[in-house]
Design a protein around this motif. Structure first.
Motif, PDB file in Angstrom:
ATOM      1  N   PRO A  87     -27.851  13.354 -13.023  1.00 13.50           N
ATOM      2  CA  PRO A  87     -28.073  12.374 -14.086  1.00 13.50           C
ATOM      3  C   PRO A  87     -29.554  12.336 -14.462  1.00 13.50           C
ATOM      4  CG  PRO A  87     -27.608  11.276 -11.997  1.00 13.50           C
ATOM      5  CD  PRO A  87     -27.450  12.756 -11.765  1.00 13.50           C
ATOM      6  N   THR A  88     -29.819  11.910 -15.682  1.00 14.70           N
ATOM      7  CA  THR A  88     -31.194  11.852 -16.189  1.00 14.70           C
ATOM      8  C   THR A  88     -31.532  10.425 -16.605  1.00 14.70           C
ATOM      9  OG1 THR A  88     -30.740  12.175 -18.541  1.00 14.70           O
ATOM     10  CG2 THR A  88     -30.850  14.168 -17.173  1.00 14.70           C
ATOM     11  N   PRO A  89     -32.801  10.172 -16.910  1.00 13.99           N
ATOM     12  CA  PRO A  89     -33.180   8.853 -17.417  1.00 13.99           C
ATOM     13  C   PRO A  89     -32.572   8.544 -18.795  1.00 13.99           C
ATOM     14  CG  PRO A  89     -35.098  10.021 -16.580  1.00 13.99           C
ATOM     15  CD  PRO A  89     -33.967  11.001 -16.609  1.00 13.99           C
ATOM     16  N   VAL A  90     -32.037   9.552 -19.472  1.00 19.62           N
ATOM     17  CA  VAL A  90     -31.347   9.342 -20.743  1.00 19.62           C
ATOM     18  C   VAL A  90     -29.890   9.031 -20.419  1.00 19.62           C
ATOM     19  CG1 VAL A  90     -30.740  10.320 -22.990  1.00 19.62           C
ATOM     20  CG2 VAL A  90     -32.883  11.002 -21.876  1.00 19.62           C
ATOM     21  N   VAL A 128     -40.209  18.295 -27.073  1.00 23.64           N
ATOM     22  CA  VAL A 128     -40.184  19.095 -25.845  1.00 23.64           C
ATOM     23  C   VAL A 128     -41.079  18.431 -24.794  1.00 23.64           C
ATOM     24  CG1 VAL A 128     -40.712  21.341 -24.801  1.00 23.64           C
ATOM     25  CG2 VAL A 128     -39.698  21.247 -27.100  1.00 23.64           C
ATOM     26  N   PHE A 129     -42.255  18.002 -25.229  1.00 24.20           N
ATOM     27  CA  PHE A 129     -43.200  17.353 -24.315  1.00 24.20           C
ATOM     28  C   PHE A 129     -42.558  16.140 -23.640  1.00 24.20           C
ATOM     29  CE2 PHE A 129     -46.599  14.193 -23.594  1.00 24.20           C
ATOM     30  CZ  PHE A 129     -47.409  14.907 -22.720  1.00 24.20           C
ATOM     31  N   MET A 130     -41.955  15.258 -24.424  1.00 28.45           N
ATOM     32  CA  MET A 130     -41.375  14.039 -23.864  1.00 28.45           C
ATOM     33  C   MET A 130     -40.185  14.348 -22.958  1.00 28.45           C
ATOM     34  SD  MET A 130     -41.776  11.326 -27.011  1.00 28.45           S
ATOM     35  CE  MET A 130     -41.081  12.370 -28.289  1.00 28.45           C
ATOM     36  N   HIS A 131     -39.358  15.304 -23.351  1.00 27.55           N
ATOM     37  CA  HIS A 131     -38.175  15.626 -22.542  1.00 27.55           C
ATOM     38  C   HIS A 131     -38.526  16.377 -21.263  1.00 27.55           C
ATOM     39  CE1 HIS A 131     -35.093  13.852 -24.957  1.00 27.55           C
ATOM     40  NE2 HIS A 131     -35.503  14.491 -26.046  1.00 27.55           N
ATOM     41  N   THR A 132     -39.750  16.870 -21.167  1.00 28.36           N
ATOM     42  CA  THR A 132     -40.187  17.473 -19.905  1.00 28.36           C
ATOM     43  C   THR A 132     -40.107  16.434 -18.795  1.00 28.36           C
ATOM     44  OG1 THR A 132     -41.613  19.041 -21.058  1.00 28.36           O
ATOM     45  CG2 THR A 132     -42.113  18.636 -18.745  1.00 28.36           C
ATOM     46  N   TRP A 133     -40.498  15.203 -19.104  1.00 31.21           N
ATOM     47  CA  TRP A 133     -40.429  14.123 -18.117  1.00 31.21           C
ATOM     48  C   TRP A 133     -38.985  13.879 -17.697  1.00 31.21           C
ATOM     49  CZ3 TRP A 133     -38.240   9.260 -17.673  1.00 31.21           C
ATOM     50  CH2 TRP A 133     -38.716   8.466 -16.621  1.00 31.21           C
ATOM     51  N   ASP A 134     -38.067  13.828 -18.673  1.00 34.30           N
ATOM     52  CA  ASP A 134     -36.657  13.576 -18.359  1.00 34.30           C
ATOM     53  C   ASP A 134     -36.107  14.623 -17.387  1.00 34.30           C
ATOM     54  OD1 ASP A 134     -36.382  11.341 -20.132  1.00 34.30           O
ATOM     55  OD2 ASP A 134     -36.115  12.725 -21.812  1.00 34.30           O
TER      56      ASP A 134
END
Length: 191
Positions: free
Chosen positions: A32-35, A120-126
């Motif tokens: 699971p992810t933070p999304v 892409v940058f933001m989803h790297t964290w996810d």
């Protein structure tokens, strides 16, 4: 540090995301992810699937289809990232105007940088958070993004692209401010 120019910026950010993609354990793609309602593979799927249509709608350029994310998320990402990089590295791209029906016209490299590379940058964290990898983002880029998005807060929420803002302390690190701004809990614990 923010690289100069859309091609170098993408090379750096997509490269870091690619490292996280290659770092997912074979059994980690269902994590699971933070999304909400996304698994790790869905982070890759999102980036690989939304951008080609956006690019084609605004420029007429079509990216070659890669392998399905469900079959091979690493290969799907690597082919996709290489195709986007080829567009940015092509000197002719600088002369192409991106004219999407819902956006102001702008040079194609700028459109890729503003709408895609930032994603892409933001989803790297996810992906990193979901799979237990280093989720550290460049603090300066986080600051620039937060300060650029703050004035557009209402419009961004209405677009449906971001969830409800998660409050963080006024003096929180820029990464936490960015993650909270886009609707994620910076303290999201990996299950």
């Amino acid at each position: 540090m923010i690289p100069a120019g859309p091609a170098e910026e993408h090379r750096s950010i997509a490269g870091t995301f690619g490292e996280r993609v290659r770092g997912v354990a074979a059994d980690g793609w269902d994590a699971p992810t933070p999304v909400a309602e996304w698994e790790a593979r869905d982070v890759v799927r999102h980036l690989v699937e939304w951008f080609p249509a956006f690019l084609a709608d605004g420029s007429g350029l079509r990216l070659p289809a890669g392998p399905p994310v469900d079959d091979d998320p690493v290969a799907a990402w690597e082919q996709h990232a290489a195709a986007v990089q080829a567009v940015l590295d092509d000197p002719a791209s600088a002369g192409i105007t991106f004219a999407h029906p819902r956006l102001p016209a702008m040079p194609l490299p700028r459109a890729i940088a503003e709408f895609y590379t930032g994603d892409v940058f933001m989803h790297t964290w996810d992906l990193a958070r979901a799979t237990g990898q280093d989720d550290t983002l460049d603090a300066e880029r986080c600051r620039v993004m937060v300060q650029g998005m703050e004035p557009l807060d209402e419009m961004l929420r209405q677009s449906g692209q971001y969830g409800a803002r998660v409050p963080v302390a006024d003096d929180a690190p820029w990464q936490d401010r960015l993650i909270g701004f886009i609707g994620r809990d910076p303290a999201w614990p990996r299950p």
